[in-house]
Design a protein around this motif. Structure first.
Motif, PDB file in Angstrom:
ATOM      1  N   ASP A   1       8.345  -1.459  -2.545  1.00  0.00           N
ATOM      2  CA  ASP A   1       9.320  -2.401  -2.002  1.00  0.00           C
ATOM      3  C   ASP A   1      10.692  -1.765  -2.232  1.00  0.00           C
ATOM      4  O   ASP A   1      11.234  -1.814  -3.332  1.00  0.00           O
ATOM      5  CB  ASP A   1       9.177  -3.725  -2.763  1.00  0.00           C
ATOM      6  CG  ASP A   1      10.123  -4.789  -2.240  1.00  0.00           C
ATOM      7  OD1 ASP A   1      10.942  -4.474  -1.344  1.00  0.00           O
ATOM      8  OD2 ASP A   1      10.035  -5.924  -2.719  1.00  0.00           O
ATOM      9  N   THR A   2      11.218  -1.150  -1.172  1.00  0.00           N
ATOM     10  CA  THR A   2      12.397  -0.299  -1.364  1.00  0.00           C
ATOM     11  C   THR A   2      13.706  -1.046  -1.197  1.00  0.00           C
ATOM     12  O   THR A   2      14.768  -0.462  -1.378  1.00  0.00           O
ATOM     13  CB  THR A   2      12.381   0.867  -0.356  1.00  0.00           C
ATOM     14  OG1 THR A   2      12.348   0.294   0.952  1.00  0.00           O
ATOM     15  CG2 THR A   2      11.192   1.755  -0.575  1.00  0.00           C
ATOM     16  N   TYR A   3      13.627  -2.307  -0.788  1.00  0.00           N
ATOM     17  CA  TYR A   3      14.838  -3.086  -0.520  1.00  0.00           C
ATOM     18  C   TYR A   3      15.888  -2.871  -1.621  1.00  0.00           C
ATOM     19  O   TYR A   3      15.536  -2.861  -2.793  1.00  0.00           O
ATOM     20  CB  TYR A   3      14.461  -4.561  -0.434  1.00  0.00           C
ATOM     21  CG  TYR A   3      15.598  -5.448  -0.058  1.00  0.00           C
ATOM     22  CD1 TYR A   3      15.936  -5.650   1.269  1.00  0.00           C
ATOM     23  CD2 TYR A   3      16.350  -6.079  -1.053  1.00  0.00           C
ATOM     24  CE1 TYR A   3      16.998  -6.470   1.600  1.00  0.00           C
ATOM     25  CE2 TYR A   3      17.413  -6.902  -0.718  1.00  0.00           C
ATOM     26  CZ  TYR A   3      17.736  -7.077   0.606  1.00  0.00           C
ATOM     27  OH  TYR A   3      18.788  -7.878   0.931  1.00  0.00           O
ATOM     28  N   PRO A   4      17.152  -2.661  -1.366  1.00  0.00           N
ATOM     29  CA  PRO A   4      17.844  -2.694  -0.062  1.00  0.00           C
ATOM     30  C   PRO A   4      17.803  -1.361   0.708  1.00  0.00           C
ATOM     31  O   PRO A   4      18.333  -1.284   1.807  1.00  0.00           O
ATOM     32  CB  PRO A   4      19.280  -3.037  -0.459  1.00  0.00           C
ATOM     33  CG  PRO A   4      19.431  -2.467  -1.829  1.00  0.00           C
ATOM     34  CD  PRO A   4      18.095  -2.529  -2.483  1.00  0.00           C
ATOM     35  N   ILE A   5      17.192  -0.335   0.146  1.00  0.00           N
ATOM     36  CA  ILE A   5      17.103   0.938   0.882  1.00  0.00           C
ATOM     37  C   ILE A   5      16.088   0.756   2.015  1.00  0.00           C
ATOM     38  O   ILE A   5      15.112   0.007   1.868  1.00  0.00           O
ATOM     39  CB  ILE A   5      16.600   2.072  -0.044  1.00  0.00           C
ATOM     40  CG1 ILE A   5      17.492   2.169  -1.270  1.00  0.00           C
ATOM     41  CG2 ILE A   5      16.513   3.403   0.665  1.00  0.00           C
ATOM     42  CD1 ILE A   5      16.913   3.063  -2.335  1.00  0.00           C
ATOM     43  N   SER A   6      16.289   1.440   3.136  1.00  0.00           N
ATOM     44  CA  SER A   6      15.351   1.284   4.242  1.00  0.00           C
ATOM     45  C   SER A   6      14.005   1.909   3.863  1.00  0.00           C
ATOM     46  O   SER A   6      13.972   2.889   3.095  1.00  0.00           O
ATOM     47  CB  SER A   6      15.906   1.946   5.508  1.00  0.00           C
ATOM     48  OG  SER A   6      15.563   3.306   5.489  1.00  0.00           O
ATOM     49  N   PRO A   7      12.902   1.360   4.385  1.00  0.00           N
ATOM     50  CA  PRO A   7      11.581   1.863   4.023  1.00  0.00           C
ATOM     51  C   PRO A   7      11.456   3.364   4.273  1.00  0.00           C
ATOM     52  O   PRO A   7      10.831   4.085   3.495  1.00  0.00           O
ATOM     53  CB  PRO A   7      10.634   1.084   4.929  1.00  0.00           C
ATOM     54  CG  PRO A   7      11.379  -0.148   5.304  1.00  0.00           C
ATOM     55  CD  PRO A   7      12.832   0.210   5.279  1.00  0.00           C
ATOM     56  N   LEU A   8      12.088   3.821   5.361  1.00  0.00           N
ATOM     57  CA  LEU A   8      11.959   5.254   5.679  1.00  0.00           C
ATOM     58  C   LEU A   8      12.592   6.116   4.590  1.00  0.00           C
ATOM     59  O   LEU A   8      12.046   7.152   4.187  1.00  0.00           O
ATOM     60  CB  LEU A   8      12.647   5.534   7.014  1.00  0.00           C
ATOM     61  CG  LEU A   8      11.705   5.651   8.211  1.00  0.00           C
ATOM     62  CD1 LEU A   8      12.485   5.995   9.457  1.00  0.00           C
ATOM     63  CD2 LEU A   8      10.589   6.651   7.945  1.00  0.00           C
ATOM     64  N   ASP A   9      13.748   5.652   4.098  1.00  0.00           N
ATOM     65  CA  ASP A   9      14.411   6.423   3.045  1.00  0.00           C
ATOM     66  C   ASP A   9      13.664   6.339   1.725  1.00  0.00           C
ATOM     67  O   ASP A   9      13.814   7.199   0.859  1.00  0.00           O
ATOM     68  CB  ASP A   9      15.854   5.925   2.838  1.00  0.00           C
ATOM     69  CG  ASP A   9      16.719   6.278   4.037  1.00  0.00           C
ATOM     70  OD1 ASP A   9      16.346   7.234   4.751  1.00  0.00           O
ATOM     71  OD2 ASP A   9      17.725   5.573   4.279  1.00  0.00           O
TER      72      ASP A   9
ATOM     73  N   ASP B   1       3.090   0.279   1.980  1.00  0.00           N
ATOM     74  CA  ASP B   1       4.451   0.720   2.336  1.00  0.00           C
ATOM     75  C   ASP B   1       4.880   2.014   1.653  1.00  0.00           C
ATOM     76  O   ASP B   1       6.078   2.263   1.504  1.00  0.00           O
ATOM     77  CB  ASP B   1       5.474  -0.399   2.029  1.00  0.00           C
ATOM     78  CG  ASP B   1       5.267  -1.579   2.947  1.00  0.00           C
ATOM     79  OD1 ASP B   1       5.158  -1.353   4.164  1.00  0.00           O
ATOM     80  OD2 ASP B   1       5.171  -2.712   2.442  1.00  0.00           O
TER      81      ASP B   1
ATOM     82  N   ASN C   1      10.721   0.057  -5.976  1.00  0.00           N
ATOM     83  CA  ASN C   1      10.923   1.382  -5.394  1.00  0.00           C
ATOM     84  C   ASN C   1      10.095   2.408  -6.176  1.00  0.00           C
ATOM     85  O   ASN C   1      10.468   2.831  -7.270  1.00  0.00           O
ATOM     86  CB  ASN C   1      12.406   1.722  -5.451  1.00  0.00           C
ATOM     87  CG  ASN C   1      12.700   2.977  -4.660  1.00  0.00           C
ATOM     88  OD1 ASN C   1      11.779   3.762  -4.381  1.00  0.00           O
ATOM     89  ND2 ASN C   1      13.946   3.181  -4.306  1.00  0.00           N
TER      90      ASN C   1
ATOM     91  N   LYS D   1      10.391   6.332   1.446  1.00  0.00           N
ATOM     92  CA  LYS D   1       8.996   6.780   1.558  1.00  0.00           C
ATOM     93  C   LYS D   1       8.663   7.783   0.455  1.00  0.00           C
ATOM     94  O   LYS D   1       9.537   8.533  -0.014  1.00  0.00           O
ATOM     95  CB  LYS D   1       8.710   7.332   2.946  1.00  0.00           C
ATOM     96  CG  LYS D   1       9.222   8.723   3.238  1.00  0.00           C
ATOM     97  CD  LYS D   1       8.856   9.112   4.653  1.00  0.00           C
ATOM     98  CE  LYS D   1       7.693  10.060   4.580  1.00  0.00           C
ATOM     99  NZ  LYS D   1       6.857  10.257   5.634  1.00  0.00           N
TER     100      LYS D   1
END
Ligand SMILES: Nc1ncnc2c1ncn2[C@@H]1O[C@H](COP(=O)(O)OP(=O)(O)OP(=O)(O)O)[C@@H](O)[C@H]1O
Ligand SMILES: [Mg+2]
Length: 876
Positions: free
Chosen positions: A720-728, A751, A689, A730
């Motif tokens: 790689d933002t997992y588990p947060i959604s990619p949009l959140d 990403d 993230n 950004k």
């Protein structure tokens, strides 16, 4: 031929002594004297064998010496293993092993003593009757027989050369043709030499075959004879008299001299004095396998690099040779014939040899099928016609390049070899000799370039900076490597064997390297125990999951391993191995953890780990591994922040000056304490993230630490933002351009979902040459590239994005050479302005809209346009 192995082993023994001085001190004197003895032998081997490689006596002598050298290396390596195990023991364990350790020491001492004695015997007695061999035999080769009537292709090439010969330039010009052995250099030059218009233009002509072993006297006499067409008695003339006479004769008119098959710069220097610059358009045509030789003869004109034949031309040549004019060509053999021709990979020499083999028997399908199955084997059956001709290039290599070249044989046939991997392995094997300040990797790149210039290695793909990204070798040369390597016990290919024969075929030998290309699981389950093996390589296509009971047994049974590259074998967990000599390891598996045991691999230089997980916990203390140069993990490795032991004014003992690559690490790893330990880092990859990298705390953020890496040239930022959604997850912006490392040349983002306006930051990076925007690096419909940006950018790649309108002018990418757009499906047009960039060489559009393809065609000037999939082209 001088044996690459012997020289290398000496180098390695020397290194062993230096690195392990603390462990080896008790037998150091004995090893030192052994090294001296071996050095004498190596000089002897070199001197004896260079000119007598085929002599059975010499071969046997070299083999015996090699066996002794290998034994010596085994003993020293094994001793280092024991000593380091002893060192790592607790006091109690040491006490427990108190008797066996000195015993081992004594055994080593005795064995070294024995080897010294045998080495001395070989050297003193020259016991193989070497003395009786008499004077050096020379490796003269008779001029090649080339066909002049049936030349296939080469029309354009010949036309070009005729043009250069007849060009108006009055100065003497040297025109060179270069290419690998058997490519047709002599054939092409002969075609040109016999061209009627050339015969008409150059009244004074001569053709000399120089070859590896030449006599100046004979070369000069041959030219003199051709030029004067007289048969004078010159037996009393000195070389200088002949040279003077020749120079005077050549003064008289416009001449054309062919120097065929020149091997060294020295040869040109020896001969050039007889060629006066008569300023009347005289010419010299030169053929060589080595580009450097050609460049030495004329630095002003790049040598003409001859190409391979196309598949159609190959079949035409094969057909002409197998079916003499007018003879019947059975239709049913055509497909097989084409296949056979294709397997010669455009090399005329191989085609000519295989044609000879096909001609030996009746032209039946069953015979051609047999040949088709094993084209290389059949070519190798006529060694004098092909393999020996190619081997000349190998024999001519300096010994360090010999080992590098043989290594190409460990890869499967027709394999596109990633240069980065090759170089790391060469360094780990100890093939690279460092000179001055250059790093081992830089020297290795030079070695590769040298092999390319000698036309032994083919460049497949280049990097943006012109370096070689991937390469390959011609199949016939691959065969040469495998054959030569087995002869020198350099490596052994394990291929297509029944499991029961593995042990038999491998264990009793002294092979240093093993490469397994097929039936990997069979091989591994046969529980191989190969204590001599230094490198274990596996390039099979199929993936094999390793049974749990073999995880540690398998690599552990190769006790002296230096290189372990087993990408197709999947490990359920990272093996806990104690291989103190290991320098290169590349493993694939389901790893969550890099265990503490790795800290004991204290010779490790390259660590490559591919795992199915996103993150990998690092329990190993990587800072103990002071030889470590490159760490690659597919997952983000989480390096614990070490407590800094440095005191004021005292250098932290755990700084790793050698570390060049760390990719990929988690954002948490990007601390000032960690980067203080990696002052020479050139390549960094961060995965995770990325917001946490950019977050400011008390006026600074972790990204600032990256900027302190003053040698950093390559940076990868993968969000790689997992588990947060990619949009959140950004990114909302990038740090200012001045917060990036000052030498940054190559940047990859993916990403990050940045808005296009933030590209202005990257546009200002002063050294940026390559920008790769992976999928969703930037989002938004419109991007207007600001003026005066990307002044040094050479490569721009844009991955998946919703960009629709891109406005740019030619002065915004003044140095751009390559533009690649992938999955930019909404893009309406490639900016019109880009067509005006004079440096642009290639534009690649993959899966873009039809309108974008059409627009690229409209602006196409000098650049090559590559569309994928190709059918997108036709629909525009
Ligand atoms: N274009 C061609 N058409 C027909 N035969 C060819 C062609 N090119 C080469 N050959 C044949 O292939 C063989 C090798 O060619 P040649 O001797 O010209 O290669 P070379 O590049 O000069 O090799 P070397 O480096 O060993 O001197 C010869 O038998 C030649 O007749
Ligand atoms: Mg030739």
């Amino acid at each position: 031929m001088a044996d690459a192995a012997v020289e290398f082993l000496l180098g390695n023994l020397k290194q062993l002594l230096v690195y392990n001085a603390h462990l080896i001190s008790s037998v150091k004197d004995q090893v030192d004297s052994l090294c001296n003895d071996l050095r004498l032998l190596a000089a002897f081997v070199k001197d004896t064998t260079e000119s007598r490689s085929k002599h059975a006596v010499v071969k046997e002598l070299v083999r015996r010496i090699r066996i002794e050298v290998y034994k010596a290396e085994d003993i020293v390596d094994m001793y280092v293993v024991h000593a380091s195990v002893q060192k790592s023991r607790t006091s109690l364990e040491k006490a427990f092993h108190i008797t066996d350790y000195p015993l081992k020491l004594r055994t080593v001492g005795k064995e070294i003593h024995d080897i010294r004695r045998r080495v001395k015997e070989i050297y003193d007695n020259k016991m193989f009757g070497y003395e009786a061999l008499g004077r050096r035999e020379s490796v003269t080769r008779s001029p090649p027989a080339v066909e002049e009537d049936n030349v296939v292709g080469f029309d354009k090439e010949a036309e070009k050369m005729v043009g250069w010969l007849k060009a108006e330039m009055e100065e003497l010009d040297v025109i060179s043709v270069v290419g690998m052995g058997g490519l047709g250099k002599t054939t092409l030059v002969k075609k040109v030499y016999n061209d009627p218009s050339i015969q008409y233009e150059f009244f004074i002509r001569s053709w000399v075959y120089v070859s590896q072993v030449y006599s100046r006297r004979e070369v000069f006499l041959k030219i003199l004879h051709d030029v004067t067409r007289e048969n004078k008695d010159t037996s009393e003339w000195s070389v200088n008299t002949i040279a003077d006479e020749l120079r005077i004769k050549l003064q008289d008119g416009r001449y054309l001299i062919v120097l065929d098959d020149v091997w060294t710069k020295q040869a040109w220097d020896d001969l050039k004095m007889v060629f006066p610059n008569t300023k009347n358009g005289s010419r010299i045509l030169l053929t060589s396998r080595n580009k450097h030789v050609a460049l030495h003869a004329n630095t002003n004109r790049p040598p003409y690099q001859l190409r391979f034949l196309t598949p159609d031309e190959s079949w035409e040549l094969l057909g002409k040779k197998v079916f003499p004019r007018g003879s019947h060509r059975p239709k049913e053999l055509e497909d097989l014939g084409k296949q056979i021709a294709r397997k010669c990979y455009g090399l005329p020499l191989a085609l000519v040899v295989i044609a000879g083999i096909l001609r030996k028997k009746d032209k039946t399908r069953s015979w051609w099928e047999k040949v088709e199955e094993k084209v290389n084997t059949y070519v190798a059956m006529e060694p004098e016609q092909c393999m020996d001709v190619l081997a000349l290039s190998y024999n001519h290599l300096p010994y360090d390049l010999k080992a590098c070249f043989l290594y190409f044989g460990v890869f499967p046939e027709d394999f596109e070899i990633p240069v980065r991997k090759l170089i790391h392995i060469w360094v780990a094997e100890g093939f690279i000799q460092r000179i001055g300040d250059a790093s081992a990797e830089e020297m290795a790149e030079e070695n590769l370039q040298d092999l390319v210039d000698r036309n032994l290695v083919l460049v497949e793909k280049r990097r943006a900076n012109g370096g070689i990204k991937t390469c390959r070798i011609h199949d016939m040369l691959h065969d040469l490597c495998v054959k030569q390597a087995e002869e020198e016990d350099f490596f052994k290919e394990i291929k297509g064997l029944e499991p029961s024969s593995y042990i038999k075929s491998v264990s009793p030998t002294v092979f240093r390297r093993l490469c397994v290309h097929t039936r990997v699981s069979d091989y591994v389950s046969s529980k191989p125990d190969s204590p001599h093996v230094r490198s274990f390589l596996c390039y099979a296509k199929e993936e094999t999951v390793l049974a749990p009971d073999l995880i540690t047994y398998f690599p552990g049974s190769f006790r002296l391993l230096r290189v372990l590259d087993v990408r197709p074998i999947s490990f359920p967990r990272f093996p806990s191995i104690q291989l103190v000599h290991l320098r290169y390891i590349a493993l694939l598996g389901t790893f969550k953890v890099l265990p503490a045991a790795i800290s004991n691999l204290w010779n490790l230089q390259t660590l490559i780990v591919e795992t199915t997980f996103r993150n990998i916990e690092v329990q190993a203390d990587l800072w103990k591994l002071l030889q470590l140069r490159h760490v690659y993990t597919s997952a983000a490795s989480d390096l614990p922040t070490p407590s800094s032991k440095s005191r004021k004014g005292v250098k932290d003992p755990l700084v790793n000056e050698n570390l060049r690559t760390m990719s990929k690490v988690s954002p948490n790893t990007c601390t000032d304490v960690i980067f203080a330990r990696t002052p020479n880092l050139q390549k960094l990859g961060v995965r995770g993230n990325l917001m946490s990298l950019m977050e400011e705390k008390k006026g600074s953020c972790k990204f600032d630490n990256i900027a302190k890496l003053t040698h950093l040239e390559t940076l990868k930022l993968l969000n790689d933002t997992y588990p947060i959604s990619p949009l959140d997850g950004k990114l909302h912006g990038l740090p200012g351009w001045y917060k990036f490392p000052p030498k940054l040349k190559k940047l990859t983002l993916s990403d990050t979902m940045l808005n296009w306006e933030h590209m202005s930051v990257l546009g200002k990076l002063p050294s940026l040459e390559v920008l790769k925007l992976g999928d969703n690096a930037f989002v938004g419909e419109c991007w207007e590239t600001p003026d005066g940006s990307f002044v040094r950018l050479r490569v721009l790649e844009i991955g998946k994005t919703d960009l629709a309108i891109w406005k740019a002018a030619d002065d915004q990418f003044p140095q751009l050479q390559r533009l690649s757009l992938k999955h930019c499906e909404q893009l309406v047009e490639v900016p019109w302005g880009l067509g005006g960039i004079t440096t642009l060489e290639v534009v690649e559009l993959s899966w873009t809209s039809h309108s974008a393809v059409a627009s690229a065609h409209r602006i196409q000037k000098n650049f090559k346009l590559v569309i994928f999939p190709p059918d997108q082209e036709t629909q525009t």
